[in-house]
Design a protein around this motif. Structure first.
Motif, short mmCIF file in Angstrom:
data_model
loop_
_atom_site.label_atom_id
_atom_site.label_comp_id
_atom_site.label_asym_id
_atom_site.label_seq_id
_atom_site.Cartn_x
_atom_site.Cartn_y
_atom_site.Cartn_z
N GLU A 26 1.07 -0.94 0.16
CA GLU A 26 0.07 0.10 0.07
C GLU A 26 0.69 1.45 0.17
O GLU A 26 1.91 1.27 0.93
CB GLU A 26 -0.85 -0.11 1.21
CG GLU A 26 -1.93 0.88 1.40
CD GLU A 26 -3.08 0.50 0.27
OE1 GLU A 26 -3.45 1.49 -0.29
OE2 GLU A 26 -3.64 -0.53 0.37
N MET B 206 -4.08 8.36 6.47
CA MET B 206 -4.73 7.03 6.30
C MET B 206 -4.88 5.97 7.56
O MET B 206 -3.74 6.44 8.41
CB MET B 206 -3.75 6.24 5.36
CG MET B 206 -3.99 4.66 4.82
SD MET B 206 -2.87 4.29 3.57
CE MET B 206 -3.85 4.18 2.18
N THR B 207 -5.68 5.39 7.64
CA THR B 207 -5.48 4.29 8.83
C THR B 207 -5.37 2.88 8.52
O THR B 207 -6.00 2.45 7.66
CB THR B 207 -6.77 4.54 9.82
OG1 THR B 207 -7.99 4.38 8.93
CG2 THR B 207 -6.96 6.16 10.32
N GLU C 94 -6.48 -0.68 10.23
CA GLU C 94 -6.84 -1.77 11.29
C GLU C 94 -6.52 -3.04 11.19
O GLU C 94 -6.44 -3.60 10.35
CB GLU C 94 -8.35 -1.61 11.30
CG GLU C 94 -8.84 -0.38 11.84
CD GLU C 94 -10.58 -0.14 11.78
OE1 GLU C 94 -11.23 0.84 11.55
OE2 GLU C 94 -11.13 -1.39 11.56
N THR D 176 -6.77 -4.02 7.83
CA THR D 176 -7.57 -3.27 6.66
C THR D 176 -7.25 -1.75 6.52
O THR D 176 -6.82 -1.09 7.51
CB THR D 176 -8.99 -3.35 7.43
OG1 THR D 176 -9.27 -4.51 8.05
CG2 THR D 176 -10.04 -2.82 6.35
N VAL D 177 -7.25 -1.31 5.39
CA VAL D 177 -6.70 -0.01 5.28
C VAL D 177 -7.81 0.81 4.89
O VAL D 177 -8.85 0.53 4.15
CB VAL D 177 -5.87 0.01 3.87
CG1 VAL D 177 -5.36 1.40 3.42
CG2 VAL D 177 -4.62 -1.01 4.00
N LYS D 178 -8.03 2.08 5.70
CA LYS D 178 -8.94 2.98 5.34
C LYS D 178 -8.48 4.20 4.77
O LYS D 178 -7.50 4.70 5.29
CB LYS D 178 -9.84 3.23 6.45
CG LYS D 178 -10.66 2.05 7.02
CD LYS D 178 -11.70 2.62 7.92
CE LYS D 178 -12.54 1.33 8.22
NZ LYS D 178 -13.02 1.23 9.77
N ARG D 179 -8.86 4.80 3.53
CA ARG D 179 -8.14 5.90 3.04
C ARG D 179 -9.13 7.00 3.68
O ARG D 179 -10.40 6.90 4.03
CB ARG D 179 -8.47 5.81 1.53
CG ARG D 179 -7.74 4.78 0.99
CD ARG D 179 -7.70 4.92 -0.69
NE ARG D 179 -6.31 4.16 -1.08
CZ ARG D 179 -5.32 4.75 -1.36
NH1 ARG D 179 -5.19 6.17 -0.86
NH2 ARG D 179 -4.14 4.10 -1.66
N PRO D 180 -8.71 8.29 3.83
CA PRO D 180 -9.33 9.44 4.23
C PRO D 180 -10.49 9.66 3.29
O PRO D 180 -10.17 9.44 2.23
CB PRO D 180 -8.21 10.47 4.39
CG PRO D 180 -7.17 10.05 3.48
CD PRO D 180 -6.90 8.45 3.51
N MET D 181 -11.40 10.25 3.80
CA MET D 181 -12.49 10.69 2.85
C MET D 181 -12.15 11.99 2.04
O MET D 181 -11.54 12.61 2.46
CB MET D 181 -13.65 11.04 3.93
CG MET D 181 -14.31 9.96 4.70
SD MET D 181 -16.06 9.37 4.23
CE MET D 181 -16.79 10.63 4.98
#
Ligand SMILES: Nc1nc2c(ncn2[C@@H]2O[C@H](COP(=O)(O)OP(=O)(O)OP(=O)(O)O)[C@@H](O)[C@H]2O)c(=O)[nH]1
Ligand SMILES: [Mg+2]
Length: 554
Positions: free
Chosen positions: A534, A540-541, A543, A549-554
């Protein structure tokens, strides 16, 4: 008369916050110069600023921790807490915010920085901290102020209220109209602006913009609304009162303009802070401290302070940057921490960036550094996300609390020593952060089998290195995508991710070759590594559970 009487007096503490590289440290410098605390402004780029005085800040040309500097303006003392904008240091900002009277959010007319601006404004809104927006770098403004305001507005939940409009001379801004004062000023370099006649197009634009400012204020002031409807000019004092009240109540976010680098707009900002920002009593109330200095039913007898940050000094003592919220504190006084431990204050220092001077006592409202040789005398209150800085000089576990261990290990960043990476472990999950480093065996040693391996990277267009040999030295301090791939392939993390992504090319270094793209960087990495990968982006967070799990900022 008028506003002066209504303004709270006494020492203020103001946070300078805002997106990365928006000009906070430069603004602090300009404030110190314009208010006479320093003879002339230094600069971040030249490595002479008061704020970015540490070797690390100097070499990165960015802020890497909180710094504080006190100055005085029209008889009152003001301490500014310059918060780093890089998201890596967001905790520093968080720790500082609760005990400031107001925040100056330094921003630019740059759409790309809007998400970070929004996050910062949300935090201030939640903490109920009055905030001004300082629209910086207007020396480089290329669009009309109205368009800029419309672009910035979605970042704030409350109306942005424009307090000044620029006076243009061709493509350059040469001054401003103060909409509350109804006066025009022309900027002068390193000096106070000069009053000029408000006439012609500026008079018309000023009237229109003033009306729009008053309309926003009138949403919370029925009398003003009536005056506007009946076309009656509201008294100037009433307008200033509304501006102060609505700021303090969090109903509006005033917007001031300037150029920190040219010291323009600085005195206007100081005047707004003086007249409109609340003082320590209001701040203490917001934090639940009663005016007699008692909090949560406990007696704080003489003094109650809030610690922004504690640094551990090499000789074993500690310095705690502290805002005194109530009472008076004398050198030698015994203080108790929120967790009940007590210890003696040994030294009260006025804060002035790199140079501190001793004081005999501190009064409510003052921001000072308190020395102490006692362990854990003062600490950042537990309800904030503040952190304590530890000094360590050996590899190994540097933090071990509540099941979280952090291990530091040496990496190789050339002459920048010490350079360390970290491995964090919690309940069988693990994250490794390479830190600034070339390809280093320690990263593989400590990173083998971790859930998440975060590695720094520098990708460069090879033609650039040939054209600019000086850059080879920089390039050699970092890891190339291909080398990172080798590290990932050996360590086999569940997920590998890039942080500190440098894509080196033109035009930043004056070489006419394009920088590689993120995709180029990934393609290079794929030459040596085929596993999960990635490319990080700000905010970016990750988990970490059974998988990552990768979460992109909105
Ligand atoms: N043109 C122009 N450049 C500015 C102005 N203010 C700051 N800069 C430049 O913007 C860059 C960042 O300035 P800093 O003062 O370090 O910004 P900062 O917000 O403190 O940065 P961080 O603390 O790292 O987030 C530097 O190159 C400054 O010279 C300004 O008013 N006009
Ligand atoms: Mg800075």
């Amino acid at each position: 008369m008028g506003q002066d009487v209504r303004s709270p007096r006494g020492p203020r503490c103001i946070a300078l916050v805002g997106p990365f590289q928006s000009g906070k440290t430069t603004l602090l410098e300009a404030i110190l110069a314009r208010t006479g605390a320093i003879a002339r402004a230094g600069s971040v780029d030249a490595g002479t600023s008061v704020g970015d005085a540490s070797a690390e800040a100097r070499s990165h040309k960015m802020s890497v921790g909180l710094t504080a500097a006190t100055t005085s303006f029209m008889g009152d003392s003001y301490t500014f807490i310059d918060c780093p904008g890089s998201v890596e240091f967001a905790n520093d900002m968080r720790a500082a915010l609760p005990a400031v009277d107001a925040a100056v959010v330094v921003c630019e007319a740059d759409e790309k920085k809007l998400p970070q601006l929004q996050i910062i404004l949300r935090e201030l809104e939640q903490l109920k901290i009055p905030r001004f927006l300082f629209l910086n770098k207007i020396d480089r403004a290329s669009q009309r102020i109205r368009e800029t305001l419309a672009m910035l507005q979605p970042a704030s939940r409350v109306p942005l209220v424009l307090r000044q409009i620029p006076i243009w001379n061709g493509d350059l801004i040469e001054g401003f109209v103060d909409l509350a004062l109804e006066r025009a000023f022309v900027y002068r370099e390193h000096k106070a602006s000069e009053v000029v006649d408000l006439e012609g197009g500026n008079l018309d634009r000023g009237k229109e913009a003033r009306f729009s400012m008053l309309e926003k204020l009138a949403d919370h002031d029925d009398a003003l609304m009536e005056q506007l409807l009946e076309d009656i000019q509201p008294p100037r004092d009433a307008v200033f009162d509304d501006l102060a009240r609505e700021l303090r109540e969090g109903l509006i976010c005033p917007v001031l303009l300037g150029s920190a680098a040219r010291e323009n707009g600085v005195l206007r900002l100081m005047k707004a802070l003086r007249h409109e920002s609340p003082g320590v009593e209001a701040t203490a109330r917001r934090l639940g401290v009663r005016s007699d200095g008692k909090s949560d039913g406990k007696s704080a007898k003489e003094a109650l302070g809030y610690v922004f940050k504690t640094v551990h000094l090499q000789h074993g003592g500690k310095l705690s940057l502290t805002r005194l919220l109530a009472g008076r504190l004398d050198d030698g006084a015994v203080l108790q921490s929120s967790s009940g431990e007590s210890g003696k204050v040994s030294g009260i220092l006025a804060v002035n960036g790199a140079t501190d001077s001793k004081r005999a006592a501190a009064e409510a409202g003052d921001t000072v550094a308190l020395g102490s040789h006692f362990a854990r005398v003062l600490e950042v209150p537990a309800h904030t996300a503040g952190h304590i800085a530890y000094h360590f000089d050996k590899d190994g576990v540097v933090f071990d609390r509540n099941g979280v261990t952090v291990r530091a290990f040496t990496v190789d960043h050339g002459p920048a020593k010490p350079a360390v990476g970290y491995r964090v472990d919690y309940k069988g999950r693990s994250v490794l952060i390479s830190g600034d480093t070339r390809m280093d065996e320690n990263v593989i040693k400590y990173g083998t089998g971790v859930d998440l391996l975060l590695h720094e990277v520098l990708a460069v267009n090879p033609a650039v290195l040939q054209k600019a040999p000086k850059l080879v030295a920089i390039f050699n301090l970092h890891a190339s995508p291909e080398q990172c791939g080798e590290v990932f392939a050996k360590a086999k993390p569940k997920l590998a991710a890039f942080t500190h992504i440098v894509l080196m090319g033109a035009p930043a270094f004056g070489v006419p070759f394009p920088a590689p793209t993120v995709q180029d960087m990934i393609d290079e990495t794929r030459k040596t590594y085929q596993g999960p990968l990635e490319a990080g982006v700000d905010l970016m967070t990750f988990e970490i559970g059974n998988g990552v799990t990768v979460k992109r900022p909105m």
